[in-house]
Design a protein around this motif. Structure first.
Motif, PDB file in Angstrom:
ATOM      1  N   VAL A  86       0.857  -1.182   0.000  1.00  0.00           N
ATOM      2  CA  VAL A  86       0.000   0.000   0.000  1.00  0.00           C
ATOM      3  C   VAL A  86       0.891   1.229   0.000  1.00  0.00           C
ATOM      4  CG1 VAL A  86      -1.799   1.262   1.226  1.00  0.00           C
ATOM      5  CG2 VAL A  86      -1.810  -1.232   1.263  1.00  0.00           C
ATOM      6  N   ASP A  87       0.870   1.997  -1.053  1.00  0.00           N
ATOM      7  CA  ASP A  87       1.687   3.202  -1.262  1.00  0.00           C
ATOM      8  C   ASP A  87       3.038   3.090  -0.584  1.00  0.00           C
ATOM      9  OD1 ASP A  87       1.129   4.359   1.474  1.00  0.00           O
ATOM     10  OD2 ASP A  87      -0.875   4.596   0.672  1.00  0.00           O
ATOM     11  N   ASP A  88       3.405   4.033   0.251  1.00  0.00           N
ATOM     12  CA  ASP A  88       4.712   4.000   0.906  1.00  0.00           C
ATOM     13  C   ASP A  88       4.613   3.673   2.393  1.00  0.00           C
ATOM     14  OD1 ASP A  88       6.153   4.643  -1.379  1.00  0.00           O
ATOM     15  OD2 ASP A  88       5.846   6.789  -1.082  1.00  0.00           O
ATOM     16  N   THR A  89       3.500   3.029   2.789  1.00  0.00           N
ATOM     17  CA  THR A  89       3.316   2.818   4.221  1.00  0.00           C
ATOM     18  C   THR A  89       3.283   1.356   4.653  1.00  0.00           C
ATOM     19  OG1 THR A  89       0.915   2.925   4.004  1.00  0.00           O
ATOM     20  CG2 THR A  89       2.060   4.995   4.501  1.00  0.00           C
ATOM     21  N   ILE A  90       2.915   0.461   3.769  1.00  0.00           N
ATOM     22  CA  ILE A  90       2.817  -0.949   4.145  1.00  0.00           C
ATOM     23  C   ILE A  90       3.601  -1.784   3.141  1.00  0.00           C
ATOM     24  CG2 ILE A  90       1.299  -2.898   4.587  1.00  0.00           C
ATOM     25  CD1 ILE A  90      -0.900  -0.879   5.309  1.00  0.00           C
ATOM     26  N   HIS A  91       4.505  -2.598   3.673  1.00  0.00           N
ATOM     27  CA  HIS A  91       5.395  -3.401   2.834  1.00  0.00           C
ATOM     28  C   HIS A  91       5.534  -4.804   3.418  1.00  0.00           C
ATOM     29  CE1 HIS A  91       6.763   0.484   1.224  1.00  0.00           C
ATOM     30  NE2 HIS A  91       6.771   0.872   2.481  1.00  0.00           N
ATOM     31  N   ALA A  92       5.929  -5.731   2.561  1.00  0.00           N
ATOM     32  CA  ALA A  92       6.294  -7.070   3.012  1.00  0.00           C
ATOM     33  C   ALA A  92       7.717  -7.333   2.558  1.00  0.00           C
ATOM     34  CB  ALA A  92       5.364  -8.124   2.431  1.00  0.00           C
ATOM     35  N   MET A  93       8.512  -7.872   3.439  1.00  0.00           N
ATOM     36  CA  MET A  93       9.855  -8.311   3.075  1.00  0.00           C
ATOM     37  C   MET A  93       9.780  -9.819   2.900  1.00  0.00           C
ATOM     38  SD  MET A  93      12.982  -7.571   2.337  1.00  0.00           S
ATOM     39  CE  MET A  93      13.586  -6.058   3.061  1.00  0.00           C
ATOM     40  N   LEU A  94       9.814 -10.258   1.653  1.00  0.00           N
ATOM     41  CA  LEU A  94       9.852 -11.685   1.375  1.00  0.00           C
ATOM     42  C   LEU A  94      11.285 -12.139   1.579  1.00  0.00           C
ATOM     43  CD1 LEU A  94       7.746 -11.768  -1.925  1.00  0.00           C
ATOM     44  CD2 LEU A  94       6.938 -11.893   0.445  1.00  0.00           C
ATOM     45  N   MET A  95      11.465 -13.198   2.341  1.00  0.00           N
ATOM     46  CA  MET A  95      12.808 -13.687   2.658  1.00  0.00           C
ATOM     47  C   MET A  95      12.899 -15.171   2.379  1.00  0.00           C
ATOM     48  SD  MET A  95      13.405 -12.077   6.416  1.00  0.00           S
ATOM     49  CE  MET A  95      13.592 -10.329   6.658  1.00  0.00           C
ATOM     50  N   THR A  96      14.028 -15.608   1.856  1.00  0.00           N
ATOM     51  CA  THR A  96      14.218 -17.041   1.716  1.00  0.00           C
ATOM     52  C   THR A  96      14.143 -17.652   3.112  1.00  0.00           C
ATOM     53  OG1 THR A  96      16.625 -16.891   1.937  1.00  0.00           O
ATOM     54  CG2 THR A  96      15.718 -16.784  -0.321  1.00  0.00           C
ATOM     55  N   GLU A  97      13.694 -18.896   3.173  1.00  0.00           N
ATOM     56  CA  GLU A  97      13.582 -19.552   4.477  1.00  0.00           C
ATOM     57  C   GLU A  97      14.922 -19.575   5.204  1.00  0.00           C
ATOM     58  OE1 GLU A  97      11.789 -23.391   3.898  1.00  0.00           O
ATOM     59  OE2 GLU A  97       9.776 -22.536   3.965  1.00  0.00           O
ATOM     60  N   GLU A  98      16.005 -19.819   4.479  1.00  0.00           N
ATOM     61  CA  GLU A  98      17.333 -19.873   5.104  1.00  0.00           C
ATOM     62  C   GLU A  98      17.683 -18.541   5.758  1.00  0.00           C
ATOM     63  OE1 GLU A  98      21.977 -20.843   3.943  1.00  0.00           O
ATOM     64  OE2 GLU A  98      20.472 -20.826   2.361  1.00  0.00           O
ATOM     65  N   PHE A  99      17.436 -17.436   5.045  1.00  0.00           N
ATOM     66  CA  PHE A  99      17.738 -16.121   5.606  1.00  0.00           C
ATOM     67  C   PHE A  99      16.818 -15.824   6.792  1.00  0.00           C
ATOM     68  CE2 PHE A  99      17.369 -11.440   5.676  1.00  0.00           C
ATOM     69  CZ  PHE A  99      18.688 -11.145   5.967  1.00  0.00           C
ATOM     70  N   PHE A 100      15.534 -16.139   6.651  1.00  0.00           N
ATOM     71  CA  PHE A 100      14.573 -15.911   7.731  1.00  0.00           C
ATOM     72  C   PHE A 100      15.022 -16.645   8.990  1.00  0.00           C
ATOM     73  CE2 PHE A 100      10.667 -16.254  10.117  1.00  0.00           C
ATOM     74  CZ  PHE A 100       9.937 -15.120   9.784  1.00  0.00           C
ATOM     75  N   ARG A 101      15.442 -17.909   8.826  1.00  0.00           N
ATOM     76  CA  ARG A 101      15.900 -18.703   9.982  1.00  0.00           C
ATOM     77  C   ARG A 101      17.093 -18.058  10.683  1.00  0.00           C
ATOM     78  NH1 ARG A 101      14.786 -23.283   6.537  1.00  0.00           N
ATOM     79  NH2 ARG A 101      13.015 -24.416   7.383  1.00  0.00           N
ATOM     80  N   SER A 102      17.927 -17.341   9.935  1.00  0.00           N
ATOM     81  CA  SER A 102      19.100 -16.713  10.541  1.00  0.00           C
ATOM     82  C   SER A 102      18.717 -15.569  11.481  1.00  0.00           C
ATOM     83  CB  SER A 102      20.062 -16.207   9.458  1.00  0.00           C
ATOM     84  OG  SER A 102      19.565 -15.026   8.835  1.00  0.00           O
ATOM     85  N   LEU A 103      17.467 -15.132  11.417  1.00  0.00           N
ATOM     86  CA  LEU A 103      17.007 -14.005  12.237  1.00  0.00           C
ATOM     87  C   LEU A 103      16.227 -14.435  13.474  1.00  0.00           C
ATOM     88  CD1 LEU A 103      15.756 -11.738   9.318  1.00  0.00           C
ATOM     89  CD2 LEU A 103      17.983 -11.650  10.471  1.00  0.00           C
ATOM     90  N   ILE A 104      15.945 -15.724  13.586  1.00  0.00           N
ATOM     91  CA  ILE A 104      15.125 -16.203  14.693  1.00  0.00           C
ATOM     92  C   ILE A 104      15.849 -17.305  15.457  1.00  0.00           C
ATOM     93  CG2 ILE A 104      12.942 -15.550  13.587  1.00  0.00           C
ATOM     94  CD1 ILE A 104      12.592 -18.454  12.706  1.00  0.00           C
ATOM     95  N   ASP A 105      15.394 -17.547  16.683  1.00  0.00           N
ATOM     96  CA  ASP A 105      16.025 -18.590  17.493  1.00  0.00           C
ATOM     97  C   ASP A 105      15.052 -19.703  17.870  1.00  0.00           C
ATOM     98  OD1 ASP A 105      14.439 -17.310  19.342  1.00  0.00           O
ATOM     99  OD2 ASP A 105      16.040 -16.986  20.802  1.00  0.00           O
ATOM    100  N   LYS A 106      14.018 -19.878  17.047  1.00  0.00           N
ATOM    101  CA  LYS A 106      13.076 -20.975  17.247  1.00  0.00           C
ATOM    102  C   LYS A 106      12.682 -21.517  15.876  1.00  0.00           C
ATOM    103  CE  LYS A 106       9.259 -17.724  17.958  1.00  0.00           C
ATOM    104  NZ  LYS A 106       8.206 -17.331  18.875  1.00  0.00           N
ATOM    105  N   PRO A 107      12.000 -22.635  15.829  1.00  0.00           N
ATOM    106  CA  PRO A 107      11.671 -23.229  14.529  1.00  0.00           C
ATOM    107  C   PRO A 107      10.807 -22.313  13.665  1.00  0.00           C
ATOM    108  CG  PRO A 107      11.253 -24.789  16.313  1.00  0.00           C
ATOM    109  CD  PRO A 107      11.541 -23.454  16.945  1.00  0.00           C
TER     110      PRO A 107
END
Length: 132
Positions: free
Chosen positions: A43-64
């Motif tokens: 939505v314009d410049d206010t709402i975004h989604a960052m699509l991340m590969t599962e491998e990269f996403f996992r590097s940001l979290i400490d649970k499954p």
């Protein structure tokens, strides 16, 4: 400061996910995208989604990492300017490989239907009458 909402979604195949959401009419900001990420404008410049590969996403979290095709934690809801826009986006999602988990719901003052993207994330599209 301009407030924004940016939510992160893990995807199995970044290129296929980009193609799916491009088919729905969403654009991407290449300045904030990379080999493992795609910054999607919703939505314009206010709402975004960052699509991340599962491998990269996992590097940001400490649970499954939850698999959205097996269990859901959230339904992303987007408002649309008309019933026709809801139907149009649903048709594009299905044509691009998504599926609809339920038929449209027409409450007179409100109309909605959802789709599941390639990774199982649920998106709900809703139109509410201005006098609703």
């Amino acid at each position: 400061m301009n407030k924004q909402i940016i939510f992160n979604l893990a995807v199995k195949d970044l290129d296929k996910s980009r193609a799916f959401f491009t088919a729905l009419g969403f654009g991407f900001n290449e300045q904030w995208s990379g080999e493992c990420t795609a910054y999607m404008n919703i939505v314009d410049d206010t709402i975004h989604a960052m699509l991340m590969t599962e491998e990269f996403f996992r590097s940001l979290i400490d649970k499954p990492l939850a698999q959205a095709k097996e269990a859901n934690e959230v339904i992303i809801c987007l408002s649309c300017e008309s019933r026709e826009k809801v139907d149009s986006l649903i048709a594009k999602a299905v044509a691009a490989g998504g599926r609809t988990p339920h038929p449209p719901e027409d409450h007179g003052f409100m109309y909605d239907q959802g789709f599941e993207d390639l990774d199982g994330h649920l998106w709900n599209l809703v139109w509410v009458a201005p006098q609703g």
